[in-house]
Structures are given as C-alpha cells and as structure tokens.
Motif scaffolding. Structure first.
Motif, PDB file in Angstrom:
ATOM      1  N   ALA A   1       3.902   7.646   3.192  1.00  0.00           N
ATOM      2  CA  ALA A   1       4.493   7.416   1.708  1.00  0.00           C
ATOM      3  C   ALA A   1       3.462   8.371   1.459  1.00  0.00           C
ATOM      4  O   ALA A   1       4.394   9.008   0.675  1.00  0.00           O
ATOM      5  CB  ALA A   1       4.113   6.318   1.669  1.00  0.00           C
ATOM      6  N   PHE A   2       2.272   8.731   1.642  1.00  0.00           N
ATOM      7  CA  PHE A   2       1.676   9.774   1.721  1.00  0.00           C
ATOM      8  C   PHE A   2       1.663  11.325   1.538  1.00  0.00           C
ATOM      9  O   PHE A   2       2.414  12.035   0.470  1.00  0.00           O
ATOM     10  CB  PHE A   2       0.429   9.970   1.858  1.00  0.00           C
ATOM     11  N   ILE A   3       2.589  11.199   2.413  1.00  0.00           N
ATOM     12  CA  ILE A   3       3.278  12.785   2.768  1.00  0.00           C
ATOM     13  C   ILE A   3       5.277  12.602   2.472  1.00  0.00           C
ATOM     14  O   ILE A   3       4.721  13.975   1.761  1.00  0.00           O
ATOM     15  CB  ILE A   3       3.782  12.745   4.057  1.00  0.00           C
ATOM     16  N   PHE A   4       5.020  12.339   1.973  1.00  0.00           N
ATOM     17  CA  PHE A   4       6.402  11.515   0.966  1.00  0.00           C
ATOM     18  C   PHE A   4       6.126  12.571  -0.531  1.00  0.00           C
ATOM     19  O   PHE A   4       7.146  13.407  -1.032  1.00  0.00           O
ATOM     20  CB  PHE A   4       7.500  10.343   1.755  1.00  0.00           C
TER      21      PHE A   4
ATOM     22  N   LEU B   1       0.855  -1.023  -0.015  1.00  0.00           N
ATOM     23  CA  LEU B   1      -0.010  -0.062   0.421  1.00  0.00           C
ATOM     24  C   LEU B   1       0.987   1.452  -0.363  1.00  0.00           C
ATOM     25  O   LEU B   1       0.367   2.450  -0.993  1.00  0.00           O
ATOM     26  CB  LEU B   1      -1.034   0.130   1.180  1.00  0.00           C
ATOM     27  N   PRO B   2       1.947   1.448   1.188  1.00  0.00           N
ATOM     28  CA  PRO B   2       2.555   2.606   1.015  1.00  0.00           C
ATOM     29  C   PRO B   2       3.189   2.960  -0.604  1.00  0.00           C
ATOM     30  O   PRO B   2       3.425   3.302  -1.588  1.00  0.00           O
ATOM     31  CB  PRO B   2       4.110   2.361   1.386  1.00  0.00           C
ATOM     32  N   THR B   3       3.968   1.573  -1.603  1.00  0.00           N
ATOM     33  CA  THR B   3       4.970   1.698  -2.825  1.00  0.00           C
ATOM     34  C   THR B   3       2.991   2.207  -3.936  1.00  0.00           C
ATOM     35  O   THR B   3       4.155   3.550  -5.114  1.00  0.00           O
ATOM     36  CB  THR B   3       5.424   1.028  -2.976  1.00  0.00           C
TER      37      THR B   3
ATOM     38  N   LEU C   1       5.236  -3.416  -6.901  1.00  0.00           N
ATOM     39  CA  LEU C   1       5.359  -3.469  -5.868  1.00  0.00           C
ATOM     40  C   LEU C   1       3.152  -2.955  -5.511  1.00  0.00           C
ATOM     41  O   LEU C   1       2.611  -3.512  -4.870  1.00  0.00           O
ATOM     42  CB  LEU C   1       6.284  -3.545  -4.869  1.00  0.00           C
ATOM     43  N   GLY C   2       3.018  -2.044  -5.620  1.00  0.00           N
ATOM     44  CA  GLY C   2       2.193  -1.560  -5.092  1.00  0.00           C
ATOM     45  C   GLY C   2       1.078  -2.044  -6.149  1.00  0.00           C
ATOM     46  O   GLY C   2      -0.505  -2.507  -5.545  1.00  0.00           O
ATOM     47  N   SER C   3       0.623  -3.002  -7.172  1.00  0.00           N
ATOM     48  CA  SER C   3       0.333  -3.769  -7.712  1.00  0.00           C
ATOM     49  C   SER C   3      -0.191  -4.858  -6.933  1.00  0.00           C
ATOM     50  O   SER C   3      -1.443  -5.969  -7.657  1.00  0.00           O
ATOM     51  CB  SER C   3       0.542  -3.770  -8.806  1.00  0.00           C
ATOM     52  N   LEU C   4       0.336  -5.055  -5.901  1.00  0.00           N
ATOM     53  CA  LEU C   4       0.131  -6.242  -5.064  1.00  0.00           C
ATOM     54  C   LEU C   4      -1.391  -6.634  -4.152  1.00  0.00           C
ATOM     55  O   LEU C   4      -1.916  -6.662  -3.860  1.00  0.00           O
ATOM     56  CB  LEU C   4       1.720  -6.563  -4.110  1.00  0.00           C
TER      57      LEU C   4
END
Length: 315
Positions: free
Chosen positions: A175-178, A45-47, A200-203
């Motif tokens: 991750a959102f803030i970054f 989810l972060p990626t 990774l996010g597609s997982l």
C-alpha cells in the motif's frame, strides 16, 4: 498544553481498557484474536496508509523534503542496529530478539506521535510528522517484520531470498509503494475509494488496542513487571533514540520545526503493531503487548520533558 499532549496517550489507554474488560468477560478467544490481527495487517492498516499518504503529500513535497526522509532513515537504522548489538551483549532470549529490536528501534508514530506533536507544535507540524511516519512504517514492514518472523524460525535463507522478499512485501508495504507511485505520477483514486479507505483505515487504532487489551486480560500482572529487557527498551525508546536523532539533525540546516518534530517522534512509545505481527507469526506477542502498556505509562514522565525542552530550551 501538557493535557492536550496527554490526550492521545489517554485515548489509547482507554481503548486498551475496553479490550481488557471484554477479554475478562470472555468476549475474545483465540479465534477472535486471530481475526483481529488479520483485519489490522490485511485490511485496516493498508487502507489507512493509502488514504493518508495520497491525501497529505504532493509530488513537490516528496521531492522537497527528500533529505528529511534520509535523516530519519539513518537515525532509525542506527537505533535498530544498536538494538541488535544490545540483544547480543545482554543475551536477550532467541525467541524474543526480533520483537525486542522492533520495540527498541521503532516508534508509535501515528496513534501517539501525531496527537502529541500536534498538541506541542500545532497543525503546521503535520507534513514532518508524516515524513517520520512513512520511514518508521516502511522500516517496520520490511526489516522488523522479517526480524520478528525469525524469532519463530519461520524464515528460510537470507532476507534477500525470493521466499523472504515475497513475505516482506506485506499488504501495508505494498500500500505504501502504491501510494508513492500515485503521488509521483500525480494520479488520484476515485473519491469513493479514498473515502472507503478512510473508513476502513480508521479501524486500525481500535482493533489494535482492543487486541492489546484482550491479551493483557489473559496475562499475569507479574509479566508487566520491569525486568532487564523492558528497562533496555525504555532506555532505547525515550533516551537513546531521540539522542541519536538529535545528533544527526545538528549536522543539517533543516527548519527548526522539522528538527523538533523528528526528535519528539523518535521518542514515542513502542509501535503497537509489533504485538499484532508477533501474534500473526508466532513471536513473543505477550512481551510486545506488555511493553505497549508499560511504555504508554512511562511516556507520561517524558512528554512534559519534551514540551519543556522544545518550548523553552531548543528554539
């Protein structure tokens, strides 16, 4: 048009079905379910957020549509607050209150909301979809995650205590803030990092839905039956939330497409990550899992209504 809008829901049901079958075949156990939750919360989810936000928004767009962010924030917070009142009035179980409010107040914005809106309005709706997604996700990883942790008494002090602030800053929120910092400074990450984050996010969707299917395979089907709490969540998701959003939008001069997208996004099934987080912190993840399945099915009733309203009534 209607079949296209249903496509996103059908994909989720298919993936949940795969997880259900694998659960029945005993491919998943307590340890593998724990691994799935950690992979989603800490990795995928972060990626997913980092790769999508930094490639979909520019600094000018963030500034230009800042008022849109504000309206979505107000609408979500009001819906969430009403959920808080409802837990008091209808005496929702103390072990379920945070999960209930999370399910009541927040939408499945990407895995259902995105394909449904694209099917209804086309690719031009994408920036407005992402605005709602950003606020919805930020609300989940700050307010709702804290609320869910309160269900299992894993919280000391107020939400503003140092210990709780540390927990609120979860990997997805960081991750959102970054991502926002990168966008506002007009900086770009190397292409290999962005591409790696996309993989990774597609997982996120497969892992989340496999987990939900796995948990469903261990449940008695009586737990999926409609009761007071589940009916209240259905009313909150599909009726109350879009009405609140629509009421606030009538006070603005936003583009009609933005208004339409925001209303549809506010009326999506429950956020599937709620079950993952509830499992991670010892909350009522079985109820969250059941509501994922129930609201996906109920959305088949409401999606045609949205399409009719926004294609032929609210133009």
């Amino acid at each position: 048009m209607i079949l296209d809008a249903f496509n996103g829901v059908l994909i989720l049901i298919f993936l949940i079905g795969v997880g259900f079958i694998l659960g029945k075949l005993k491919w998943f156990d307590e340890n593998s379910n724990t691994l799935l939750t950690r992979l989603v919360v800490y990795i995928s989810l972060p990626t997913f957020m980092l790769s999508n936000l930094t490639t979909s928004f520019t600094k000018e767009q963030l500034i230009q549509w800042s008022n849109g962010f504000l309206i979505v924030i107000i609408s979500i917070l009001l819906t969430y607050s009403i959920g808080f009142i409802i837990t008091k009035i209808f005496k929702v179980s103390p072990e379920r209150k945070g999960v209930f409010r999370s399910l009541f107040g927040l939408s499945n914005t990407i895995f259902v909301g995105l394909p449904v809106n694209i099917a209804i309005f086309g690719e031009k709706a994408l920036p407005f979809i992402l605005i709602y997604y950003v606020v919805n996700t930020l609300s989940f990883w700050s307010i709702a995650t804290y609320d869910i942790r309160c269900d299992c008494k894993d919280v000391k002090g107020s939400i503003l205590s140092l210990d709780n602030i540390k927990n609120i800053f979860s990997p997805p929120l960081i991750a959102f803030i970054f991502s926002v910092v990168l966008i506002m400074l007009e900086l770009s990450l190397p292409k290999f990092i962005i591409d790696g984050c996309k993989y990774l996010g597609s997982l996120t969707t497969p892992l989340s839905t496999l987990f939900i299917g796995s948990i469903l395979s261990t449940m008695n089907f009586k737990e999926l039956a409609l009761n007071k709490d589940s009916l209240l969540i259905i009313i909150g998701r599909f009726i109350l939330s879009p009405l609140i959003t629509y009421a606030f939008l009538t006070l603005t001069n936003f583009p009609i497409l933005m208004k339409q997208v925001f209303v549809v996004m506010s009326a999506m099934p429950v956020m599937n990550t709620s079950a993952i987080v509830a499992r991670r912190y010892g909350g009522d993840y079985k109820f969250a899992t059941a509501m994922n399945a129930v609201t996906l099915i109920v959305s088949f009733i409401f999606i045609p209504i949205y399409i009719f309203l926004f294609q032929y009534v609210f133009k």
